[in-house]
Design an enzyme around this catalytic site. Structure first.
Site, PDB file in Angstrom:
ATOM      1  N   ASN A 100       6.895   2.470 -20.939  1.00 15.98           N
ATOM      2  CA  ASN A 100       7.665   2.343 -19.703  1.00 15.98           C
ATOM      3  C   ASN A 100       9.073   1.815 -19.926  1.00 15.98           C
ATOM      4  O   ASN A 100      10.018   2.234 -19.256  1.00 15.98           O
ATOM      5  CB  ASN A 100       6.939   1.415 -18.717  1.00 15.98           C
ATOM      6  CG  ASN A 100       5.776   2.100 -18.022  1.00 15.98           C
ATOM      7  OD1 ASN A 100       5.652   3.323 -18.064  1.00 15.98           O
ATOM      8  ND2 ASN A 100       4.920   1.323 -17.389  1.00 15.98           N
TER       9      ASN A 100
ATOM     10  N   ALA B  70       0.828  -1.210   0.000  1.00 14.59           N
ATOM     11  CA  ALA B  70       0.000   0.000   0.000  1.00 14.59           C
ATOM     12  C   ALA B  70       0.859   1.256   0.000  1.00 14.59           C
ATOM     13  O   ALA B  70       0.798   2.082   0.899  1.00 14.59           O
ATOM     14  CB  ALA B  70      -0.936  -0.012   1.203  1.00 14.59           C
ATOM     15  N   GLY B  71       1.690   1.383  -1.047  1.00 20.70           N
ATOM     16  CA  GLY B  71       2.487   2.585  -1.246  1.00 20.70           C
ATOM     17  C   GLY B  71       1.685   3.622  -2.003  1.00 20.70           C
ATOM     18  O   GLY B  71       0.505   3.837  -1.721  1.00 20.70           O
TER      19      GLY B  71
ATOM     20  N   LYS C 121       1.092  -0.192 -22.467  1.00 22.42           N
ATOM     21  CA  LYS C 121       1.721   0.620 -21.431  1.00 22.42           C
ATOM     22  C   LYS C 121       3.212   0.326 -21.352  1.00 22.42           C
ATOM     23  O   LYS C 121       4.027   1.227 -21.186  1.00 22.42           O
ATOM     24  CB  LYS C 121       1.068   0.358 -20.068  1.00 22.42           C
ATOM     25  CG  LYS C 121       1.645   1.302 -19.007  1.00 22.42           C
ATOM     26  CD  LYS C 121       0.985   1.185 -17.658  1.00 22.42           C
ATOM     27  CE  LYS C 121       1.590   2.222 -16.714  1.00 22.42           C
ATOM     28  NZ  LYS C 121       1.170   2.048 -15.321  1.00 22.42           N
TER      29      LYS C 121
ATOM     30  N   GLY D  65      -0.928   1.516  -4.406  1.00 22.81           N
ATOM     31  CA  GLY D  65      -1.755   0.651  -3.568  1.00 22.81           C
ATOM     32  C   GLY D  65      -2.493   1.412  -2.490  1.00 22.81           C
ATOM     33  O   GLY D  65      -3.652   1.114  -2.179  1.00 22.81           O
TER      34      GLY D  65
ATOM     35  N   ASN E 248      11.006   5.089 -18.538  1.00 28.87           N
ATOM     36  CA  ASN E 248      11.462   4.928 -17.157  1.00 28.87           C
ATOM     37  C   ASN E 248      12.985   4.879 -17.040  1.00 28.87           C
ATOM     38  O   ASN E 248      13.567   5.657 -16.281  1.00 28.87           O
ATOM     39  CB  ASN E 248      10.810   3.702 -16.515  1.00 28.87           C
ATOM     40  CG  ASN E 248       9.363   3.954 -16.123  1.00 28.87           C
ATOM     41  OD1 ASN E 248       8.653   4.706 -16.779  1.00 28.87           O
ATOM     42  ND2 ASN E 248       8.915   3.335 -15.048  1.00 28.87           N
TER      43      ASN E 248
END
Length: 321
Positions: free
Chosen positions: A208, A8-9, A204, A12, A212
Site C-alpha cells: 500500500n 460504513a462506507g 499489506k 464498513g 496507493n
C-alpha cells in the site's frame, strides 16, 4: 452480541451487510448521501453478479446507539481522532475495538518488546487522544483484504476478497477474539486469528505504501500501473526500504517483494482506495500509509529516500488538484 460499524462506507458497509444478513445485531454509522440512501432504500451489495439488499439500523450519531460488545472502526485513520469521544459513548467495561483500516495503527508499539515499547506514533495520534480514550487494552487488530467500491449512495460493489485477519496485540487466543471470528465466519467472511497481527499489517502495508500513492501520481489502476517497468522499480525500492524497517523491528517477511508486486497486479483493473479518494477530492490517508513508515524509519535511523520521493511527488500532485 451488539456490533457497531463506525464508517460504513465501501468496506464498513460490506462488512456490516454480511453480518446483518447472518442475523447479527449491527448498527452502521455513516453520513451524507450514503446514509440518506440507506435510510430510504436500504443497503445493496453487488456480489458475484447478484444484488442483495438489507435495511440496516444506521445513524450519523453514535451517542444514541447504546453500548456495544464490538466496535469496528472502518474509517480512514485521519478521521478517527475527531470522533474518539463520541465513539467512547458506546463503551462498556469489556467493549472491544477492532481497528479495520489500512496502515500503521496508533497502538502499534503497545507493550512491544524493546526500547520503543509504548512509543506513541505522532503522525497518527498526535495528541494521544486514541491511546488515552480508546486505550490499547480494548484493541483487536485487523487487516482488511476485500476490494469494494461505493458505485452510488447506498450501493456497494464487491470486487474481490472476503478476508479480515484478526489478532490480539499480544498474540493471545482470547475468548473475545474467538467469539467475533466465529461470528464473521457465520457471515461467510474469512476471519482467521493471527498470532502476529503486526506481521500481517506490514505485509499489506509494504504494498500500500507504494501502490496507493503511485496510483495517484499516475492516475492508473493497479494492472496498468504495474505494466510499467519504471513504476515496478520504484515500488520495489520503496518496499525494500520498508523491509529494512521490518528487519529492525523483528518482523519477518512471509512472501518476497516480487510476489507482493505480482499479487497486486493480479487484482486487475482496480483503483486503489487512495486513487478513488483523490478523484473525489477527499483527503488522502498518507499519514497511516506513508508518513508513519517514514517516522518509524527515522526513529530507527533508517533512510527512506524512495519513500520520501514518492511522498513528495504525491503531495505535489495534490497541490495541483
Amino acid at each position: 452480541m451488539k456490533i457497531c460499524i463506525v464508517g460504513a462506507g465501501a468496506i464498513g458497509g460490506y462488512l456490516g451487510f454480511k453480518l446483518i444478513n447472518a442475523g447479527f445485531d449491527v448498527s452502521l454509522v455513516a453520513r451524507g448521501a450514503h446514509l440518506k440512501a440507506m435510510k430510504h432504500s436500504g443497503l445493496t451489495v453487488i456480489e458475484n453478479n447478484k444484488e442483495i439488499s438489507c435495511f440496516p439500523k444506521c445513524s450519523e450519531s453514535m451517542s444514541d446507539l447504546g453500548k456495544m460488545d464490538y466496535i469496528f472502526i472502518t474509517l480512514k485513520a485521519y478521521s478517527i481522532p475527531g470522533l474518539v469521544n463520541e465513539i467512547s459513548t458506546m463503551f462498556k467495561e469489556n467493549t472491544a475495538v477492532i481497528t479495520a483500516y489500512n496502515g500503521i495503527p496508533w497502538w502499534y508499539f503497545f507493550n512491544i518488546e524493546g526500547s520503543f515499547k509504548n512509543y506513541r506514533i505522532k503522525c497518527i495520534d498526535p495528541n494521544n487522544i486514541q491511546w488515552n480514550t480508546i486505550t490499547p487494552e480494548r484493541i483487536i487488530g485487523c487487516v482488511v483484504y476485500p476490494a469494494t467500491e461505493i458505485i452510488e449512495p447506498g450501493v456497494i460493489k464487491h470486487i474481490e476478497g472476503n478476508r479480515f485477519s484478526l489478532g490480539e496485540p499480544n498474540g493471545a487466543q482470547t475468548e473475545r477474539i474467538s467469539r467475533i471470528s466465529k461470528a464473521m465466519a457465520r457471515a461467510d467472511l474469512k476471519a482467521p486469528v493471527r498470532k502476529n497481527i503486526r506481521q500481517e499489517i506490514w505485509m499489506k502495508l509494504i504494498g500500500n505504501l507504494a501502490f496507493n500513492p503511485l496510483s495517484v501520481i499516475t492516475g492508473e489502476t493497479l494492472d496498468v500501473l504495474l505494466l510499467n517497468e519504471e513504476n515496478k522499480k520504484i515500488a520495489y525500492e520503496a518496499m525494500k526500504e520498508a523491509t529494512l524497517i521490518m528487519d529492525k523491528l523483528n518482523v519477518p517477511m512471509s512472501i518476497s517483494i516480487d510476489q507482493r508486486i505480482e499479487g497486486a497486479a493480479k487484482v486487475g483493473s482496480h483503483k486503489t482506495s487512495m486513487l478513488q479518494d483523490y478523484e473525489r477530492g477527499k483527503e488522502l490517508e498518507l499519514d497511516a500509509l506513508v508518513v508513519a513508515v517514514k517516522e518509524i524509519g527515522d526513529l530507527l535511523s533508517i533512510r527512506t529516500p524512495t519513500i520520501d520521493k514518492i511522498l513528495n511527488e504525491v503531495k505535489k500532485r495534490i497541490s495541483k488538484n
